[in-house]
Design an enzyme around this catalytic site. Structure first.
Site, mmCIF file in Angstrom:
data_model
loop_
_atom_site.group_PDB
_atom_site.id
_atom_site.type_symbol
_atom_site.label_atom_id
_atom_site.label_comp_id
_atom_site.label_asym_id
_atom_site.label_seq_id
_atom_site.Cartn_x
_atom_site.Cartn_y
_atom_site.Cartn_z
ATOM 1 N NE ARG A 182 -4.291 -1.351 0.054
ATOM 2 C CZ ARG A 182 -4.453 -2.428 -0.691
ATOM 3 N NH1 ARG A 182 -3.460 -2.850 -1.457
ATOM 4 N NH2 ARG A 182 -5.600 -3.094 -0.686
ATOM 5 C CG HIS A 192 -3.597 0.112 -6.491
ATOM 6 N ND1 HIS A 192 -3.937 0.776 -5.349
ATOM 7 C CD2 HIS A 192 -3.649 -1.205 -6.178
ATOM 8 C CE1 HIS A 192 -4.199 -0.096 -4.382
ATOM 9 N NE2 HIS A 192 -4.023 -1.314 -4.873
ATOM 10 C CD GLU A 228 -3.355 4.036 -5.125
ATOM 11 O OE1 GLU A 228 -4.447 3.419 -5.235
ATOM 12 O OE2 GLU A 228 -2.278 3.445 -4.942
#
Length: 333
Positions: free
Chosen positions: A236, A284, A265
């Site tokens: 993360r 991601h 994000e």
């Protein structure tokens, strides 16, 4: 009466059809938090993706909710503490997803050391005018083979990374919340304290979840232990202090940083963008693959149905919920 379940994202069709055999299902695509607060009280179960925030303010409205099944290995988008207080089971997935993310982590590592993304941009921009420009300009390229790889987080993903890295001729060090003797036997992984892993590894791969304990686990002080090394993050974004990462790259202290995740994000602009040689950046999507997405769907469905059958799945995140609301109290099937 069948349980009523809401799926909050576009799930693959086959697992969705399986769920519909046992529950009345509503697909509510990506509701806002306010919209979720309005509807959550109607459901016995939710299946959510990482793009579906489920905060405490919504969970408080969930009078009949029994289970939140995460269609992901991470669960930081769900307020697990509030769910536990209300006796709501929270589950996650593993399996094929872990293999997909591990494969991606290895790919990022190879791309970072061998400058694959940089070379792609190089040739597309018309800079390849002779072999001399390549052999003269790419002299800092390194192999993964022969390196000492430190893995932070030795869950299912960390173990899958360790297996792949061992097969590539590396030595594996690791740090995790607990010793993992199975992977020690399997690939010769050596457990060490966190700082020792950072200090002794050539490449460090982050495979940790986002928790209060892991927030900025790679901070300005620990980055000093990574001088002359490579860092790869498929956990993360909150695991690293990005400002400290940028500073370390700018000063030439960190050889390279590859990441699939960011603190905020989605990313439109970032200081890391200007370091094309030293970084590999992806949006991601480490877990995205046709096979993994379908497998995750079936796992999420199985986890939800297991809870509603009064069973305790191995992937239960908040095991303390068992004391607050025993399995027989949530059984509906």
């Amino acid at each position: 009466m069948k349980p009523r379940v809401a799926v909050l994202f576009k799930m693959k069709s086959k697992p969705l059809e399986e769920l519909k055999k046992y529950a009345d299902v509503d697909v509510v695509l990506y509701p806002s938090v306010d919209e979720l607060k309005e509807i959550i009280g109607k459901y016995d179960g939710l299946i959510v993706s990482p793009l579906n925030p489920v905060p405490g303010e919504a969970i408080e409205k969930a009078e009949r909710l029994k289970v939140i099944s995460c269609h992901s290995a991470g669960y930081d988008h769900v307020d697990v503490k509030k769910a536990t207080e209300m006796g709501i089971y929270v589950t996650k997935v593993s399996g094929w997803l872990s293999e997909a993310v591990a494969e991606f982590a290895v790919g990022l590592t190879i791309a970072l050391l061998r400058k694959i993304a940089y070379a792609d941009r190089f040739i597309r921009s018309g800079k390849w005018d002779s072999h001399r420009t390549v052999w003269g300009g790419f002299k800092e390229i390194e192999t993964v083979y022969g390196k000492r790889v430190g893995v932070l987080g030795m869950g299912a993903i960390g173990k899958a990374i360790a297996r792949r890295m061992k097969a590539m001729g590396t030595e594996i060090l690791y740090w995790s919340r607990s010793r993992k003797e199975d992977i020690e036997r399997e690939v010769g992984a050596v457990y060490k304290p966190l700082e020792d892993v950072l200090r002794e590894s050539d490449i460090v791969i982050l495979a940790l979840p986002a928790t209060p304990e892991t927030y900025h686990i790679i901070n300005e002080e620990r980055i000093k232990l990574l001088e002359g090394k490579y860092l790869v993050n498929i956990g993360r974004g909150s695991l690293v202090d990005e400002k400290a990462i940028v500073k370390a790259i700018e000063e030439g202290k960190l050889k390279g940083y590859a990441t699939d995740v960011f603190e905020k994000e989605p990313v439109q602009e970032h200081e890391l963008f200007k370091y094309e040689w030293e970084t590999v950046l992806t949006p991601h999507y480490a877990g995205l693959s046709k096979e993994a997405m379908e497998d995750m769907g079936f796992q999420a469905v199985r986890n939800l149905l297991a809870v509603l059958r009064g069973e305790v799945p191995d992937t239960l995140v908040n095991r303390e919920v068992l004391k607050i609301r025993p399995p027989e109290k949530v059984r509906m099937l």
